[in-house]
Design a protein around this motif. Structure first.
Motif, short mmCIF file in Angstrom:
data_model
loop_
_atom_site.label_atom_id
_atom_site.label_comp_id
_atom_site.label_asym_id
_atom_site.label_seq_id
_atom_site.Cartn_x
_atom_site.Cartn_y
_atom_site.Cartn_z
N ALA A 40 0.84 -1.19 0.00
CA ALA A 40 0.00 0.00 0.00
C ALA A 40 0.88 1.24 0.00
CB ALA A 40 -0.92 0.00 1.21
N ALA A 41 0.61 2.14 -0.94
CA ALA A 41 1.37 3.38 -1.05
C ALA A 41 0.57 4.54 -0.46
CB ALA A 41 1.71 3.67 -2.50
N SER A 42 1.29 5.46 0.19
CA SER A 42 0.63 6.65 0.73
C SER A 42 1.63 7.80 0.76
CB SER A 42 0.09 6.39 2.13
OG SER A 42 1.14 6.09 3.03
N GLY A 43 1.10 9.00 0.84
CA GLY A 43 1.92 10.18 1.06
C GLY A 43 2.44 10.87 -0.19
N SER A 44 2.15 10.31 -1.37
CA SER A 44 2.75 10.90 -2.57
C SER A 44 1.96 12.12 -3.04
CB SER A 44 2.81 9.87 -3.70
OG SER A 44 3.37 10.46 -4.87
N ARG A 45 2.67 13.21 -3.28
CA ARG A 45 2.08 14.41 -3.87
C ARG A 45 2.15 14.36 -5.39
NH1 ARG A 45 5.63 18.96 -2.10
NH2 ARG A 45 4.17 20.15 -3.34
N PHE A 46 2.91 13.40 -5.90
CA PHE A 46 3.16 13.31 -7.33
C PHE A 46 2.59 12.01 -7.88
CE2 PHE A 46 5.84 16.98 -7.33
CZ PHE A 46 6.46 16.98 -6.09
N SER A 47 2.57 11.94 -9.20
CA SER A 47 2.02 10.76 -9.84
C SER A 47 2.96 9.56 -9.70
CB SER A 47 1.77 11.02 -11.34
OG SER A 47 0.81 12.02 -11.53
N ILE A 48 2.38 8.43 -9.38
CA ILE A 48 3.14 7.19 -9.36
C ILE A 48 3.01 6.56 -10.73
CG2 ILE A 48 3.38 4.90 -8.34
CD1 ILE A 48 2.26 6.03 -5.74
N ASN A 49 4.13 6.52 -11.47
CA ASN A 49 4.09 5.99 -12.83
C ASN A 49 3.87 4.48 -12.86
OD1 ASN A 49 4.59 8.54 -13.76
ND2 ASN A 49 6.74 8.19 -14.22
N GLY A 50 4.53 3.81 -11.94
CA GLY A 50 4.44 2.36 -11.91
C GLY A 50 4.85 1.83 -10.56
N MET A 51 4.44 0.63 -10.30
CA MET A 51 4.82 -0.05 -9.06
C MET A 51 5.29 -1.45 -9.40
SD MET A 51 1.92 1.25 -6.36
CE MET A 51 2.85 0.63 -4.94
N GLY A 52 6.11 -1.98 -8.53
CA GLY A 52 6.63 -3.31 -8.83
C GLY A 52 7.16 -4.01 -7.61
N TRP A 53 7.58 -5.22 -7.84
CA TRP A 53 8.18 -6.05 -6.80
C TRP A 53 9.57 -6.49 -7.25
CZ3 TRP A 53 6.02 -6.78 -2.09
CH2 TRP A 53 4.67 -6.46 -1.95
N ILE A 108 4.12 -3.14 -12.86
CA ILE A 108 2.86 -2.81 -13.50
C ILE A 108 2.73 -1.30 -13.63
CG2 ILE A 108 1.58 -2.80 -11.30
CD1 ILE A 108 -0.80 -4.03 -12.88
N SER A 109 2.23 -0.87 -14.78
CA SER A 109 1.99 0.54 -15.00
C SER A 109 0.69 0.95 -14.31
CB SER A 109 1.87 0.82 -16.50
OG SER A 109 1.34 2.11 -16.73
N THR A 110 0.71 2.10 -13.65
CA THR A 110 -0.51 2.56 -12.98
C THR A 110 -1.47 3.21 -13.96
OG1 THR A 110 0.60 4.62 -12.40
CG2 THR A 110 0.60 2.88 -10.74
N SER A 111 -1.01 3.51 -15.16
CA SER A 111 -1.89 4.17 -16.13
C SER A 111 -2.64 3.17 -16.99
CB SER A 111 -1.07 5.11 -17.02
OG SER A 111 -0.04 4.38 -17.68
N ASP A 112 -1.92 2.26 -17.65
CA ASP A 112 -2.60 1.34 -18.56
C ASP A 112 -2.59 -0.11 -18.09
OD1 ASP A 112 0.09 1.20 -21.07
OD2 ASP A 112 -0.02 0.48 -19.00
N GLY A 113 -1.96 -0.36 -16.94
CA GLY A 113 -1.98 -1.71 -16.39
C GLY A 113 -1.06 -2.69 -17.08
N SER A 114 -0.21 -2.21 -17.98
CA SER A 114 0.72 -3.12 -18.64
C SER A 114 1.69 -3.70 -17.62
CB SER A 114 1.48 -2.40 -19.75
OG SER A 114 2.17 -1.28 -19.22
N THR A 115 2.10 -4.93 -17.85
CA THR A 115 2.92 -5.65 -16.87
C THR A 115 4.22 -6.15 -17.49
OG1 THR A 115 1.75 -7.70 -17.35
CG2 THR A 115 0.93 -6.38 -15.51
#
Length: 120
Positions: free
Chosen positions: A23-36, A51-58
């Motif tokens: 779980a992500a919190s505290g960001s004032r800016f856009s998160i482009n992607g998240m990963g492991w 995974i991209s947070t915009s189009d869900g590409s993995t």
């Protein structure tokens, strides 16, 4: 500052499954992607899935394709990693990553890590 809180690691037998959450919190800016990512003792940290947070590409590491699935819930700013058919070589500390766009520059944030141990 972006805070990433991971959960879901543990000990499992080979062939078993786990589900990791971040779980992500505290960001004032856009998160482009998240990963492991994961890091086993004596080895470098390596990308597992992203995974991209915009189009869900993995994107997946070859070693986990067909066994692991990454997904996201943008409303909750949460990313998940479903780990199936686990192998002893999947044993590692798994780290959540968020790539944040800060005025055009990408800044990476990391979680504290969660241990995944797969017994044979």
């Amino acid at each position: 500052q972006v805070y990433l809180v991971e959960s879901g690691g543990g000990l499992v037998q080979a062939g078993g499954s786990l589900r990791l959450s971040c779980a992500a919190s505290g960001s004032r800016f856009s998160i482009n992607g998240m990963g492991w990512y994961r890091q086993a003792p004596g080895k470098q940290r390596e990308l597992v899935a992203a995974i991209s947070t915009s189009d869900g590409s993995t994107n997946y590491a070859d070693s986990v394709k067909g066994r692991f699935t990454i997904s996201r819930d943008n409303r909750k700013s949460t990313v998940y990693l479903q780990l199936n058919s686990l192998k002893p070589e999947d044993t590692a500390v798994y780290y959540c990553n968020a790539a944040v766009d800060v005025f055009g520059a990408v800044v990476n944030y990391w979680g504290q890590g969660t241990q995944v141990t797969v017994s044979s």
